[in-house]
Design a protein around this motif. Structure first.
Motif, short mmCIF file in Angstrom:
data_model
loop_
_atom_site.label_atom_id
_atom_site.label_comp_id
_atom_site.label_asym_id
_atom_site.label_seq_id
_atom_site.Cartn_x
_atom_site.Cartn_y
_atom_site.Cartn_z
N ARG A 200 0.83 -1.20 0.00
CA ARG A 200 0.00 0.00 0.00
C ARG A 200 0.87 1.25 0.00
O ARG A 200 0.61 2.20 -0.75
CB ARG A 200 -0.94 -0.02 1.20
CG ARG A 200 -2.01 1.01 1.18
CD ARG A 200 -3.08 0.82 2.25
NE ARG A 200 -2.60 0.47 3.56
CZ ARG A 200 -2.65 -0.75 4.11
NH1 ARG A 200 -3.17 -1.75 3.45
NH2 ARG A 200 -2.20 -0.96 5.32
N LEU B 56 1.00 4.14 -2.88
CA LEU B 56 0.76 5.54 -2.52
C LEU B 56 1.93 6.41 -2.94
O LEU B 56 1.73 7.50 -3.50
CB LEU B 56 0.52 5.66 -1.02
CG LEU B 56 -0.82 5.13 -0.51
CD1 LEU B 56 -0.87 5.13 1.01
CD2 LEU B 56 -1.96 5.92 -1.09
N GLY C 293 -8.73 10.64 -4.61
CA GLY C 293 -8.82 9.18 -4.68
C GLY C 293 -7.81 8.51 -3.78
O GLY C 293 -8.12 7.51 -3.10
N LEU C 294 -6.59 9.06 -3.72
CA LEU C 294 -5.57 8.51 -2.82
C LEU C 294 -6.00 8.65 -1.37
O LEU C 294 -5.79 7.74 -0.56
CB LEU C 294 -4.24 9.22 -3.04
CG LEU C 294 -3.40 8.75 -4.20
CD1 LEU C 294 -2.21 9.67 -4.40
CD2 LEU C 294 -2.92 7.34 -3.97
N ILE D 221 -9.09 8.81 -0.21
CA ILE D 221 -10.18 7.84 0.03
C ILE D 221 -9.61 6.44 0.17
O ILE D 221 -9.97 5.69 1.08
CB ILE D 221 -11.23 7.93 -1.10
CG1 ILE D 221 -11.97 9.26 -1.03
CG2 ILE D 221 -12.20 6.76 -1.01
CD1 ILE D 221 -12.83 9.55 -2.24
N TYR D 222 -8.70 6.08 -0.73
CA TYR D 222 -8.06 4.76 -0.67
C TYR D 222 -7.34 4.55 0.67
O TYR D 222 -7.47 3.51 1.30
CB TYR D 222 -7.08 4.59 -1.84
CG TYR D 222 -6.25 3.35 -1.77
CD1 TYR D 222 -6.78 2.12 -2.11
CD2 TYR D 222 -4.91 3.41 -1.35
CE1 TYR D 222 -6.01 0.96 -2.05
CE2 TYR D 222 -4.15 2.26 -1.29
CZ TYR D 222 -4.70 1.05 -1.64
OH TYR D 222 -3.93 -0.08 -1.56
N GLN D 223 -6.62 5.58 1.09
CA GLN D 223 -5.87 5.47 2.34
C GLN D 223 -6.83 5.34 3.53
O GLN D 223 -6.58 4.56 4.44
CB GLN D 223 -4.99 6.70 2.50
CG GLN D 223 -3.77 6.44 3.32
CD GLN D 223 -2.77 7.57 3.22
OE1 GLN D 223 -3.04 8.65 2.71
NE2 GLN D 223 -1.58 7.33 3.72
N LEU E 202 -9.92 4.11 3.46
CA LEU E 202 -10.61 2.82 3.41
C LEU E 202 -9.71 1.65 3.77
O LEU E 202 -10.18 0.63 4.25
CB LEU E 202 -11.21 2.60 2.01
CG LEU E 202 -12.38 3.50 1.64
CD1 LEU E 202 -12.79 3.26 0.19
CD2 LEU E 202 -13.54 3.32 2.58
N THR E 203 -8.42 1.77 3.52
CA THR E 203 -7.50 0.65 3.79
C THR E 203 -6.72 0.84 5.09
O THR E 203 -5.85 0.05 5.39
CB THR E 203 -6.50 0.48 2.62
OG1 THR E 203 -5.75 1.68 2.45
CG2 THR E 203 -7.22 0.10 1.35
#
Length: 152
Positions: free
Chosen positions: A90, A94, A139-140, A142-144, A146-147
């Motif tokens: 991840r 990123l 988007g990054l 949100i991804y960060q 969510l994960t």
């Protein structure tokens, strides 16, 4: 089987090393060409502002390519063999996407300044590029979010 994996890892590292070296040389050449064009423009006293804007664009692209080269060298050549944890994967993703977002943002700003001086009707294209960069950053984020906390 272990011997084949070691051979495959070695070949992979050599290939990634060559790709990284090639990208590094290309990026440094782009930056040198940009500086050379500014130098020539200074001495011939022609279109210095255009030359500077073009140089900024080339240097930004060169910087992004050099960052990708460095990233490949660190992650694929010098990293320890073995499987990466999900958290490490991840962070790698990123880091790579942040490099891209920064390069796209800077390039969009250069295009905005260039279009603003030439033809204001052309501002739509760099504006969309800047919006795309913002969407990558969102988007990054949100991804960060969510994960977060997975696979530590």
């Amino acid at each position: 089987m272990n011997k084949v994996k070691n051979y495959s890892d070695c070949v992979g590292r050599i290939v990634y090393g060559l790709i990284s070296f090639s990208l590094g040389i290309i990026s440094l050449t782009m930056m040198a060409a940009a500086l050379w064009e500014v130098w020539i423009s200074l001495h011939e006293k022609t279109l210095l502002v255009k030359s500077l804007l073009d140089a900024i664009g080339l240097i930004v692209i060169g910087m992004a390519v050099f960052d990708v080269s460095k990233f490949l060298l660190e992650e694929e050549v010098f990293s320890s063999g073995g499987t990466k944890s999900p958290a490490k994967q991840r962070m790698t993703l990123l880091k790579f996407l942040v490099i891209i977002a920064i390069a796209v943002s800077l390039e969009a700003l250069v295009f905005i300044f260039d279009a603003g001086k030439k033809d204001v009707s052309q501002l739509i294209y760099p504006t969309f590029l800047l919006i795309a960069a913002v969407l990558v950053v969102v988007g990054l984020g949100i991804y960060q979010k969510l994960t977060q906390g997975e696979g530590k």
